[in-house]
Scaffold this active site. Structure first.
Site, PDB file in Angstrom:
ATOM      1  N   TYR A   1      65.583  33.824  82.707  1.00 23.55           N
ATOM      2  CA  TYR A   1      65.136  34.854  83.656  1.00 23.55           C
ATOM      3  C   TYR A   1      64.404  34.204  84.832  1.00 23.55           C
ATOM      4  O   TYR A   1      64.706  34.469  86.000  1.00 23.55           O
ATOM      5  CB  TYR A   1      64.219  35.856  82.934  1.00 23.55           C
TER       6      TYR A   1
ATOM      7  N   TYR B   1      61.580  50.857  88.010  1.00 26.33           N
ATOM      8  CA  TYR B   1      60.117  51.030  87.970  1.00 26.33           C
ATOM      9  C   TYR B   1      59.460  50.584  89.286  1.00 26.33           C
ATOM     10  O   TYR B   1      58.816  51.378  89.979  1.00 26.33           O
ATOM     11  CB  TYR B   1      59.576  50.233  86.775  1.00 26.33           C
TER      12      TYR B   1
ATOM     13  N   GLY C   1      67.886  52.074  85.811  1.00 25.82           N
ATOM     14  CA  GLY C   1      67.065  52.992  86.595  1.00 25.82           C
ATOM     15  C   GLY C   1      67.327  54.448  86.203  1.00 25.82           C
ATOM     16  O   GLY C   1      68.203  54.746  85.385  1.00 25.82           O
TER      17      GLY C   1
END
Ligand code: UDP
Length: 327
Positions: free
Chosen positions: A141, A12, A37
């Site tokens: 994360y 993105y 992707g």
């Protein structure tokens, strides 16, 4: 002038940055394993399909294509999954990035533009978070991105690698002509999910809590247009090329919007009401995350061209309307 390798260029954010680089006359190509992707997202740019942990392939690509700088967007990005499967997050976001950096050293490529995140700050201790805000992530994360920032600082000191880290708040919106946009599977982000609700692809939008200490009780986030983000990466490269210091910069709008304000804006743009269901809070969501991006404005000369929420949602809506099945 050499070329620019956009790692994660089929994703993105990477695909929008790749498009803008080429628009500006840079010789830029994508390197992507297509795990998340979409090959269509690179449009007519070259795509090298492979793994960033393949040291030989990366080194060879960097040399053969005379790469001068790497823009790195390739990462796993689901906060929730990082909690249940930290191993793959540390592997993919930290170990693989280390391999990439070492392949860059081996190929004599010394400039790195890194996709970081406000998740490196953890729970906010100030209203408008600036770059000096303490960094203590609250999920794996955030730690993976924080660790890469630390690695970069050490690589700068030891090997002279120059870098810019861009700490995004909430990336949103799409290319204004709708040729590329956001397509995650599964989708977890607010704006595309509200749009899916407006399109009838889901029954409603679930609001994660309306009892926060905010004016309407829903969480406030700082949404920033994907092309404004992309622009900052290119300015980061120019900053380093002009001898600027390696550094980290926030990228946010500075204007926070609540979940309900986002839903209302989608209703306005789309012209119809959306079913809303208020459910419990999502674990780990702070009430308010809004960035102070003064540093990017002052040092990089960054300014926003697509900053208001209506433009962000209009561009996202166009993409979703014209690509109802994504890519
Ligand atoms: N959110 C929501 N419903 C959803 C998805 C998100 O209410 O289906 C809320 C979420 O709790 C947060 C905001 O929308 O307050 C933005 O969430 P998103 O996942 O888009 O980005 P984050 O801020 O988590 O990076």
């Amino acid at each position: 002038m050499g070329s620019i390798m956009v790692a994660g260029g089929a994703g993105y954010i990477g695909s929008h940055c790749l498009w803008l680089l080429r628009q500006r006359g840079h010789d830029a190509f994508a390197f992507d394993n297509l795990a998340e992707g979409h090959c269509q997202a690179v449009l007519d740019a070259d795509l090298v399909e492979g793994s960033l942990s393949d040291f030989d392939l990366v080194k060879r690509t960097l040399k053969e294509r005379d790469v001068e700088a790497v823009f790195h967007f390739a990462a796993s990005c689901y906060v929730g999954v990082s909690v249940t499967d930290p191993s793959s997050y540390y592997e993919n976001n930290v170990a693989t990035t280390l391999k990439l950096l070492d392949a860059m050293r081996a190929a004599d490529v010394g400039t790195f533009i890194f996709s970081s995140t406000c998740a490196t700050y953890g729970n906010p201790v100030q209203q408008y978070m600036d770059e000096q805000h303490p960094q203590w992530p609250i999920n794996p994360y955030g730690w993976t991105k924080f660790m890469v920032e630390r690695i970069l600082s050490d690589y700068r000191a030891a090997y002279g690698m120059k870098y810019v880290c861009l700490r995004y708040f909430n990336a949103a919106g799409a290319h204004p002509e709708g040729i590329i946009g956001e397509h995650h599977d599964p989708e977890t982000h607010l704006i595309p999910l509200v749009i899916h609700a407006a399109q009838g692809k889901r029954e409603n939008i679930k609001v994660f809590g309306d009892d926060y200490d905010t004016p309407d009780g829903t969480c406030i986030r700082d949404y920033i247009h994907i092309l404004d983000l992309s622009e900052a990466h290119i300015l980061g490269l120019e900053h380093l090329n002009q001898g600027g210091e390696s550094a980290a910069f926030n990228l946010g709008n500075g204007a926070g919007y609540s979940v309900m304000e986002v839903i209302k804006m989608v209703e306005k743009v789309v012209g119809k009401p959306i079913n809303v269901e208020v459910v419990g809070r999502r674990a780990g969501d702070p009430a308010r995350l809004v960035g102070n991006s003064a540093c990017a404005q002052e040092v990089l000369g960054w300014k926003q061209n697509y900053g208001d929420l209506e433009t962000i949602i209009e561009t996202a809506w166009r993409w979703h309307e014209e690509h109802s099945e994504g890519f």
